[in-house]
Motif scaffolding. Sequence first.
Motif, PDB file in Angstrom:
ATOM      1  N   ASP A  72      -3.618 -16.122 -11.771  1.00 49.97           N
ATOM      2  CA  ASP A  72      -3.428 -17.458 -12.340  1.00 49.97           C
ATOM      3  C   ASP A  72      -3.335 -17.456 -13.861  1.00 49.97           C
ATOM      4  N   VAL A  73      -2.806 -16.383 -14.412  1.00 53.13           N
ATOM      5  CA  VAL A  73      -2.536 -16.350 -15.854  1.00 53.13           C
ATOM      6  C   VAL A  73      -1.129 -16.893 -16.032  1.00 53.13           C
ATOM      7  N   GLU A  74      -1.063 -18.141 -16.412  1.00 54.39           N
ATOM      8  CA  GLU A  74       0.225 -18.826 -16.531  1.00 54.39           C
ATOM      9  C   GLU A  74       0.634 -19.072 -17.971  1.00 54.39           C
ATOM     10  N   ASN A  75      -0.280 -18.869 -18.890  1.00 53.89           N
ATOM     11  CA  ASN A  75      -0.026 -19.159 -20.296  1.00 53.89           C
ATOM     12  C   ASN A  75       0.456 -17.904 -21.011  1.00 53.89           C
ATOM     13  N   ILE A  76       1.712 -17.554 -20.793  1.00 52.75           N
ATOM     14  CA  ILE A  76       2.321 -16.395 -21.433  1.00 52.75           C
ATOM     15  C   ILE A  76       3.301 -16.918 -22.480  1.00 52.75           C
ATOM     16  N   TYR A  77       3.133 -16.417 -23.695  1.00 53.91           N
ATOM     17  CA  TYR A  77       3.948 -16.890 -24.809  1.00 53.91           C
ATOM     18  C   TYR A  77       4.617 -15.706 -25.508  1.00 53.91           C
ATOM     19  N   VAL A  78       5.800 -15.955 -26.043  1.00 58.56           N
ATOM     20  CA  VAL A  78       6.492 -14.949 -26.839  1.00 58.56           C
ATOM     21  C   VAL A  78       6.966 -15.583 -28.138  1.00 58.56           C
ATOM     22  N   CYS A  79       6.924 -14.789 -29.166  1.00 59.50           N
ATOM     23  CA  CYS A  79       7.389 -15.230 -30.475  1.00 59.50           C
ATOM     24  C   CYS A  79       8.911 -15.350 -30.447  1.00 59.50           C
ATOM     25  N   GLU A  80       9.383 -16.533 -30.764  1.00 64.44           N
ATOM     26  CA  GLU A  80      10.818 -16.820 -30.759  1.00 64.44           C
ATOM     27  C   GLU A  80      11.587 -15.887 -31.694  1.00 64.44           C
ATOM     28  N   LYS A  81      11.058 -15.678 -32.886  1.00 64.51           N
ATOM     29  CA  LYS A  81      11.716 -14.813 -33.871  1.00 64.51           C
ATOM     30  C   LYS A  81      11.750 -13.367 -33.399  1.00 64.51           C
ATOM     31  N   SER A  82      10.675 -12.913 -32.750  1.00 63.33           N
ATOM     32  CA  SER A  82      10.627 -11.534 -32.260  1.00 63.33           C
ATOM     33  C   SER A  82      11.678 -11.304 -31.179  1.00 63.33           C
ATOM     34  N   LEU A  83      11.854 -12.274 -30.292  1.00 65.28           N
ATOM     35  CA  LEU A  83      12.912 -12.148 -29.286  1.00 65.28           C
ATOM     36  C   LEU A  83      14.265 -11.994 -29.975  1.00 65.28           C
ATOM     37  N   PHE A  84      14.503 -12.836 -30.974  1.00 62.27           N
ATOM     38  CA  PHE A  84      15.762 -12.783 -31.714  1.00 62.27           C
ATOM     39  C   PHE A  84      15.925 -11.434 -32.407  1.00 62.27           C
ATOM     40  N   ASP A  85      14.856 -10.957 -33.048  1.00 61.99           N
ATOM     41  CA  ASP A  85      14.905  -9.687 -33.781  1.00 61.99           C
ATOM     42  C   ASP A  85      15.267  -8.510 -32.875  1.00 61.99           C
ATOM     43  N   TYR A  86      14.856  -8.569 -31.617  1.00 61.48           N
ATOM     44  CA  TYR A  86      15.127  -7.472 -30.677  1.00 61.48           C
ATOM     45  C   TYR A  86      16.299  -7.775 -29.736  1.00 61.48           C
ATOM     46  N   GLY A  87      17.040  -8.816 -30.050  1.00 59.01           N
ATOM     47  CA  GLY A  87      18.243  -9.145 -29.280  1.00 59.01           C
ATOM     48  C   GLY A  87      17.950  -9.560 -27.850  1.00 59.01           C
ATOM     49  N   LEU A  88      16.816 -10.214 -27.646  1.00 59.56           N
ATOM     50  CA  LEU A  88      16.415 -10.643 -26.311  1.00 59.56           C
ATOM     51  C   LEU A  88      16.418 -12.155 -26.209  1.00 59.56           C
ATOM     52  N   ASN A  89      16.446 -12.640 -24.976  1.00 54.06           N
ATOM     53  CA  ASN A  89      16.230 -14.062 -24.720  1.00 54.06           C
ATOM     54  C   ASN A  89      15.319 -14.181 -23.508  1.00 54.06           C
ATOM     55  N   LYS A  90      14.971 -15.388 -23.147  1.00 51.15           N
ATOM     56  CA  LYS A  90      14.018 -15.605 -22.047  1.00 51.15           C
ATOM     57  C   LYS A  90      14.493 -15.008 -20.732  1.00 51.15           C
ATOM     58  N   HIS A  91      15.782 -14.910 -20.536  1.00 53.25           N
ATOM     59  CA  HIS A  91      16.331 -14.384 -19.285  1.00 53.25           C
ATOM     60  C   HIS A  91      16.212 -12.867 -19.185  1.00 53.25           C
ATOM     61  N   ASP A  92      15.906 -12.215 -20.301  1.00 52.07           N
ATOM     62  CA  ASP A  92      15.751 -10.757 -20.317  1.00 52.07           C
ATOM     63  C   ASP A  92      14.331 -10.320 -19.979  1.00 52.07           C
ATOM     64  N   LEU A  93      13.430 -11.272 -19.740  1.00 54.39           N
ATOM     65  CA  LEU A  93      12.017 -10.956 -19.581  1.00 54.39           C
ATOM     66  C   LEU A  93      11.617 -10.798 -18.116  1.00 54.39           C
TER      67      LEU A  93
END
Length: 118
Positions: A72-93
């Motif tokens: 029940d760990v539902e609170n997972i967060y990612v830094c928006e800038k870090s995703l951008f810096d590594y060429g990722l988006n939410k669909h890559d996770l």
Amino acid sequence: MINVLVISQSSPFDDLNIRDALDMTLIFAAVDQNVSWLFSGPAVLALKKHQQPNSIGIKDFFKNIKTLEIYDVENIYVCEKSLFDYGLNKHDLLIAAQTLNFSEQQTLIKNQKHVVNI
């Protein structure tokens, strides 16, 4: 319940920091804490789909990240800038995660009783 935030900021390929953060997150969840996990910087690479860590001699514990929902760990967060810096988006996770900008990350941190930075 106590709000606890685990923050990961180091590469999943250095030491065992991400593995330690995963273990800690699962322990907090097992003792009924309201646990959240924030991935920032190179730590976002731990959430990238289709990795093959065995090819570089690292045990594949990334698949264990998917067990968070069982605890029940539902609170997972990612830094928006870090995703951008590594060429990722939410669909890559590997798992669903909410993206946060810097201001939202600061608000998240302020709303915690305990913050563990690994």
